[in-house]
Design a protein around this motif. Structure first.
Motif, PDB file in Angstrom:
ATOM      1  N   VAL A 113      18.807  18.121 -18.260  1.00  0.00           N
ATOM      2  CA  VAL A 113      17.833  18.819 -17.418  1.00  0.00           C
ATOM      3  C   VAL A 113      16.673  17.936 -16.978  1.00  0.00           C
ATOM      4  O   VAL A 113      15.615  18.428 -16.595  1.00  0.00           O
ATOM      5  N   GLY A 114      16.842  16.621 -17.037  1.00  0.00           N
ATOM      6  CA  GLY A 114      15.871  15.726 -16.418  1.00  0.00           C
ATOM      7  C   GLY A 114      14.644  15.477 -17.277  1.00  0.00           C
ATOM      8  O   GLY A 114      14.553  15.866 -18.437  1.00  0.00           O
ATOM      9  N   SER A 115      13.666  14.800 -16.673  1.00  0.00           N
ATOM     10  CA  SER A 115      12.456  14.411 -17.401  1.00  0.00           C
ATOM     11  C   SER A 115      11.239  14.546 -16.512  1.00  0.00           C
ATOM     12  O   SER A 115      11.330  14.513 -15.284  1.00  0.00           O
ATOM     13  N   GLU A 116      10.089  14.702 -17.146  1.00  0.00           N
ATOM     14  CA  GLU A 116       8.799  14.690 -16.455  1.00  0.00           C
ATOM     15  C   GLU A 116       7.718  14.403 -17.491  1.00  0.00           C
ATOM     16  O   GLU A 116       7.900  14.636 -18.689  1.00  0.00           O
ATOM     17  N   TRP A 117       6.583  13.873 -17.033  1.00  0.00           N
ATOM     18  CA  TRP A 117       5.497  13.506 -17.944  1.00  0.00           C
ATOM     19  C   TRP A 117       4.834  14.753 -18.513  1.00  0.00           C
ATOM     20  O   TRP A 117       4.584  15.712 -17.799  1.00  0.00           O
ATOM     21  N   TYR A 166       3.090  18.807 -29.187  1.00  0.00           N
ATOM     22  CA  TYR A 166       4.004  18.235 -28.199  1.00  0.00           C
ATOM     23  C   TYR A 166       4.796  19.371 -27.589  1.00  0.00           C
ATOM     24  O   TYR A 166       4.983  20.423 -28.200  1.00  0.00           O
ATOM     25  N   ASP A 167       5.253  19.159 -26.374  1.00  0.00           N
ATOM     26  CA  ASP A 167       6.008  20.215 -25.698  1.00  0.00           C
ATOM     27  C   ASP A 167       6.965  19.608 -24.685  1.00  0.00           C
ATOM     28  O   ASP A 167       6.939  18.407 -24.401  1.00  0.00           O
ATOM     29  N   TYR A 168       7.805  20.476 -24.151  1.00  0.00           N
ATOM     30  CA  TYR A 168       8.699  20.106 -23.060  1.00  0.00           C
ATOM     31  C   TYR A 168       8.775  21.276 -22.095  1.00  0.00           C
ATOM     32  O   TYR A 168       8.884  22.436 -22.509  1.00  0.00           O
ATOM     33  N   SER A 169       8.697  20.986 -20.804  1.00  0.00           N
ATOM     34  CA  SER A 169       8.786  22.025 -19.779  1.00  0.00           C
ATOM     35  C   SER A 169       9.506  21.442 -18.573  1.00  0.00           C
ATOM     36  O   SER A 169       9.177  20.333 -18.126  1.00  0.00           O
ATOM     37  N   ARG A 170      10.480  22.197 -18.064  1.00  0.00           N
ATOM     38  CA  ARG A 170      11.273  21.688 -16.956  1.00  0.00           C
ATOM     39  C   ARG A 170      11.774  22.821 -16.081  1.00  0.00           C
ATOM     40  O   ARG A 170      12.259  23.839 -16.564  1.00  0.00           O
ATOM     41  N   ARG A 178      13.724  27.830 -15.725  1.00  0.00           N
ATOM     42  CA  ARG A 178      12.674  27.080 -16.408  1.00  0.00           C
ATOM     43  C   ARG A 178      12.911  27.148 -17.913  1.00  0.00           C
ATOM     44  O   ARG A 178      13.179  28.225 -18.466  1.00  0.00           O
ATOM     45  N   VAL A 179      12.839  26.008 -18.562  1.00  0.00           N
ATOM     46  CA  VAL A 179      12.938  25.914 -20.010  1.00  0.00           C
ATOM     47  C   VAL A 179      11.637  25.313 -20.536  1.00  0.00           C
ATOM     48  O   VAL A 179      11.186  24.278 -20.039  1.00  0.00           O
ATOM     49  N   LYS A 180      11.045  25.966 -21.538  1.00  0.00           N
ATOM     50  CA  LYS A 180       9.781  25.491 -22.098  1.00  0.00           C
ATOM     51  C   LYS A 180       9.837  25.586 -23.617  1.00  0.00           C
ATOM     52  O   LYS A 180      10.283  26.588 -24.167  1.00  0.00           O
ATOM     53  N   PHE A 181       9.377  24.515 -24.263  1.00  0.00           N
ATOM     54  CA  PHE A 181       9.396  24.453 -25.714  1.00  0.00           C
ATOM     55  C   PHE A 181       8.153  23.704 -26.170  1.00  0.00           C
ATOM     56  O   PHE A 181       7.881  22.593 -25.698  1.00  0.00           O
ATOM     57  N   SER A 182       7.365  24.286 -27.063  1.00  0.00           N
ATOM     58  CA  SER A 182       6.150  23.637 -27.546  1.00  0.00           C
ATOM     59  C   SER A 182       5.965  23.909 -29.035  1.00  0.00           C
ATOM     60  O   SER A 182       6.332  24.975 -29.537  1.00  0.00           O
TER      61      SER A 182
END
Length: 316
Positions: free
Chosen positions: A74-78, A99-103, A146-150
């Motif tokens: 699902v790619g990357s972003e800062w 830390y988290d991830y959102s895409r 949208r997937v979000k994990f923190s």
């Protein structure tokens, strides 16, 4: 709360007691005046979602095992990332991380034509005359998700080994986690169906105790290398009903420009794995002489996030 939690709390109390007991052998105040550390980083993670399913299907007379798996990059972003440390004594510290991830992702289908009756008859299936033997238009479909994990964690740490150049700490703490998935879809009208849209949203959050360890090495003046790890089980807290665990590892190389300000680079990796049992029943089609089918199995999902980071360090 499940059985492992009381044991964790007991270990935590023993660790605190050991730290207090050991403090007379060393000065309560660290030789360094630096008691507080703040790291602010930019994190560029890549993420991968993997789903697997296995089970057994039976119609009462015949049984069939099955397995399926699918992986999505699902790619990357800062993303922002933060870490804090507060030294309580020479061997004791509080360590926190965020830390988290959102895409966001989009997917489109331009529409097509399909001949279901012809396909079934072509492989020898006896289908009713009502099923058309001609092309059926499939609509255009647009999907967005949208997937979000923190995660935010705070850990008490006691240095089991502490020298001028090397330190190994063990600790226990708490972690607050949020996991969210959202999808929106729309489709155009055809001769058989009307245009429409649908929305799906799933969100979970909660607390859990966790395990923590950290290695620190100072190979030269102003330089330091750190390796940190975390682990928690979903059954230890109220984060999720599904069985699973979270694990993380991080590497940081830091150079202090002066006594208070430094720069750092590193690499972070974490993974959340979940699984759950399921049962389902599919009613048969009497006109096709198909009996009902019962299915039992296990579904599992994995979110893996990893990537480089860089930022600034402040010590006070």
């Amino acid at each position: 709360m499940s059985a492992p939690t009381p044991r964790l709390l007991a270990i935590a109390l023993l660790a605190v007691a050991a730290g207090v007991a050991a403090s007379p052998a060393h000065a309560q105040q660290s030789d360094s005046e630096e008691r507080f550390t703040l790291r602010l980083s930019a994190f560029n993670p890549e993420a991968q979602l993997r789903f697997t399913g296995d089970g057994v299907a039976t119609n009462g007379t015949e049984t069939e095992d099955f397995f399926a798996a699918e992986t999505f990059d699902v790619g990357s972003e800062w993303r922002p990332r933060g870490a804090i440390g507060f030294r309580l004594s020479e061997r004791q510290a509080l360590v926190g991380n965020y830390y988290d991830y959102s895409r966001d992702n989009d997917w489109g289908f331009e529409g097509d034509w399909l001949n279901p009756g012809g396909l079934l008859r072509g492989i020898g299936v006896d289908v009713p005359d009502e099923l058309p033997d001609g092309p059926v238009e499939l609509p255009e479909v647009d999907l967005s998700g949208r997937v979000k994990f923190s995660l935010t964690s705070l850990n008490y740490e006691y240095a089991v080994v502490s020298t001028e150049t090397f330190e190994w700490g063990l600790g226990l703490g708490v972690t607050y986690a949020e996991l969210e998935a959202r999808a929106n879809g729309s489709w155009t009208a055809t001769a058989e169906i009307d245009a429409g849209e649908a929305e799906y949203q799933w969100k979970k959050s909660g607390w859990s105790p966790g395990l923590h360890t950290r290695l620190s090495w100072r190979p030269a003046e102003r330089w330091s290398v750190g390796l940190e790890g975390q682990y928690l089980d979903t059954e230890w807290g109220n984060f999720l009903d599904e069985r699973g665990h979270f694990e993380r590892a991080g590497l940081v190389v830091e150079y202090m420009v002066n006594e208070r300000v430094g720069v750092h680079v590193g690499y972070d990796w974490f993974r959340l794995k979940l699984k759950d049992d399921y049962t389902a029943r599919f009613e048969g089609a009497s006109e096709l002489d198909i009996d009902p089918v019962d299915v039992n199995g296990e579904l599992s999902g994995q979110l893996k996030v990893h990537g480089p980071m860089a930022g600034v360090t402040f010590r006070f």
